[in-house]
Every structure is written in structure tokens, then in C-alpha cells.
Write a protein that holds these residues in place. Sequence first.
Motif, PDB file in Angstrom:
ATOM      1  N   ALA A 275       0.834  -1.206   0.000  1.00  8.98           N
ATOM      2  CA  ALA A 275       0.000   0.000   0.000  1.00  8.98           C
ATOM      3  C   ALA A 275       0.872   1.260   0.000  1.00  8.98           C
ATOM      4  N   THR A 276       1.962   1.231   0.755  1.00  9.57           N
ATOM      5  CA  THR A 276       2.856   2.389   0.792  1.00  9.57           C
ATOM      6  C   THR A 276       3.510   2.620  -0.565  1.00  9.57           C
ATOM      7  N   LEU A 277       3.984   1.552  -1.190  1.00 10.04           N
ATOM      8  CA  LEU A 277       4.618   1.690  -2.503  1.00 10.04           C
ATOM      9  C   LEU A 277       3.623   2.181  -3.554  1.00 10.04           C
ATOM     10  N   TRP A 278       2.362   1.827  -3.406  1.00 11.11           N
ATOM     11  CA  TRP A 278       1.348   2.284  -4.356  1.00 11.11           C
ATOM     12  C   TRP A 278       1.002   3.765  -4.179  1.00 11.11           C
ATOM     13  N   PHE A 279       0.761   4.148  -2.914  1.00 14.96           N
ATOM     14  CA  PHE A 279       0.166   5.452  -2.665  1.00 14.96           C
ATOM     15  C   PHE A 279       1.144   6.505  -2.140  1.00 14.96           C
ATOM     16  N   ARG A 280       2.215   6.079  -1.474  1.00  9.88           N
ATOM     17  CA  ARG A 280       3.208   7.039  -0.984  1.00  9.88           C
ATOM     18  C   ARG A 280       4.589   6.382  -1.020  1.00  9.88           C
ATOM     19  N   PRO A 281       5.176   6.275  -2.203  1.00  7.60           N
ATOM     20  CA  PRO A 281       6.436   5.535  -2.348  1.00  7.60           C
ATOM     21  C   PRO A 281       7.581   6.047  -1.471  1.00  7.60           C
ATOM     22  N   LEU A 282       7.539   7.321  -1.099  1.00  6.29           N
ATOM     23  CA  LEU A 282       8.618   7.881  -0.279  1.00  6.29           C
ATOM     24  C   LEU A 282       8.446   7.576   1.204  1.00  6.29           C
ATOM     25  N   GLY A 283       7.315   6.979   1.610  1.00  6.10           N
ATOM     26  CA  GLY A 283       7.083   6.683   3.012  1.00  6.10           C
ATOM     27  C   GLY A 283       6.556   7.885   3.772  1.00  6.10           C
ATOM     28  N   LEU A 284       6.359   7.680   5.086  1.00  3.49           N
ATOM     29  CA  LEU A 284       5.768   8.730   5.921  1.00  3.49           C
ATOM     30  C   LEU A 284       6.653   9.970   6.004  1.00  3.49           C
TER      31      LEU A 284
END
Length: 293
Positions: A275-284
Motif C-alpha cells: 500500500a505504501t509503494l502504491w500510494f506514498r512511495p517515499l514513506g511517511l
Amino acid sequence: MLEQQLVNGVVLGATYALFAIGFTLMFGVMGVINLTYGVYFALGAFAALWSTQGLGLPIWAALPLGALIAGVLAVVLDTLLLTRLRKAKAPELASLMVTLGATLFLYAGMAAALGTEIRRFPAAVFSGGAYSLGDVRVATTQLLILAAAIVLMLALLALVRGSRIGLAIRAVAENPDAAALMGINGALMLRVVSFLSGAIGGAAGVLVGLNFNAIQPFMGEHMMLRGFAVIIVGGLGDLRGALLAGLLLGLAEVLTAAYLSSTLKDMIAFALLVATLWFRPLGLFGRAAAKRA
């Protein structure tokens, strides 16, 4: 029920966060995903187990011993495996493959030497009882796990952010060549990072072994997926992100096991990673790197 699960989730998440910040520190400074990190995790747990069973040490003394042994092994392996590759400026894939081969070799050696059966800490380690706050029950062992994880994480953050050694480490991570021109011994700083990361991984292994009271040679293998998930969700190389993402993963696993199914909890790390790679690849807390022509 919910309050108890939240307590359990915070304790588990603290151990995940501790594991992940060591992994993140190693990646952030060296720029290499060192797959032997899971071996340090298992070795620290076995060293603490041996010291409690063979030497009769209390767990508060076994924990730093396990961390110390894992840290020393990390320095030895980094020197043997990666120093030559760094000098040759080998591509990152070369370092990844070398550490993968070393990991398979070390896991096989540990399994042959120690056996694959699950080992457990002596009952005396868990004899501290528990405290009740309303309907919430907190074991003394859980308090020890949480306190040790918090102290180690704060100590690492203080070292990296507020000391001369930490400044030198950050300089080497930012630009090794410029750091060398400023008189910083880059090779020494990399060994310091190897020791710190290995020690933190070993300490995390002790705490996870305490939390589940189950130790076996391949326990680090299972933690590596969680480690990858945490550093991706938190942001590559960001210690604050690793801390927050570790707590998030621990809470998510415990709540999934409590309210859905225990068989689904092992899917949570992979689901968060994807989910992170899909929607926010740079992370939090990740930041895009600026590129100049």
C-alpha cells in the motif's frame, strides 16, 4: 478487550521499531540492504538464552550481553564481506548478493549447530508477576520489554542527533568524500554503524524472544519482512519514520489477530508495504532527492 490489545500492540510495536531503526541506520549510512541483519537478531536472542541458562544471569544482564555479541559479529561480517566491495566501488546488487549468500550460509550453520527446535527462556525470567489497571493486565516482562526498547531507541537518537560521533556518521552518510576531506575517518564510522546496528538488532531479538518466549535460528528470517515493511512505510533511512511505522505495524498485527484471525496477522506487513509503494512511495517521512543536470 480493546485496551488490553492496545497494550499488547504497543509492546510488540516497540520491539519492531527497535529492530527497524537498526536496519534503517545501516541502510541510511551504508546505502546497502544488508540481509545478514536477521542473523544478528537471532544470535542476540541465543546469546541471551545461553547466558540465562548456562551462566544464570538475570535478563537485565543477558540483554546487553546479547546485544554486545551481535554487534561484534556485525563488525566482523561487515569487514569480511563488504569492505572489499566498498573499496572497489562495486554496484549495490553485488553487496546484496554477497550478504544474501552469507545469510543462507549462517542460517544453515546455526541450524546445524543449535538445532531447529524452539528454545525457551527459563521460567525464572518471567517470575516478576503482573500489574492490573482496571481490566488491563501488564506483565513485568512486558514492562521490561517496553522500557528497554524505549531506552535503546532514545539513546540511539541522542547519539545520532546530539553527539560528535553522530555528526560524523551523518556526514559520512551524506557525502563520504567530503567527510574524508574534513578529516573524518569514514572506515571507522562505518564500523561504528555496523556495531550499533548489530547490537540493536541483537537486543531486538532478545526482546522478541521474551515477548513470545520462542527462540530458533530462523527467527530473524521472519522479522526481515517486517523490517522491510517498516523502513518502506517510515521512509528509507529515516529513524523517526522507522519508530512510528514499527509501532503502527505492531498495533495492526495485534488488532488483526484479536478481532479478525491470527492467520491473517502475517499478511499485515506485506499489505502495508504494498500500500505504501502504491500510494506514498517515499514513506511517511521520506523526501525526494533533488537532481541537478
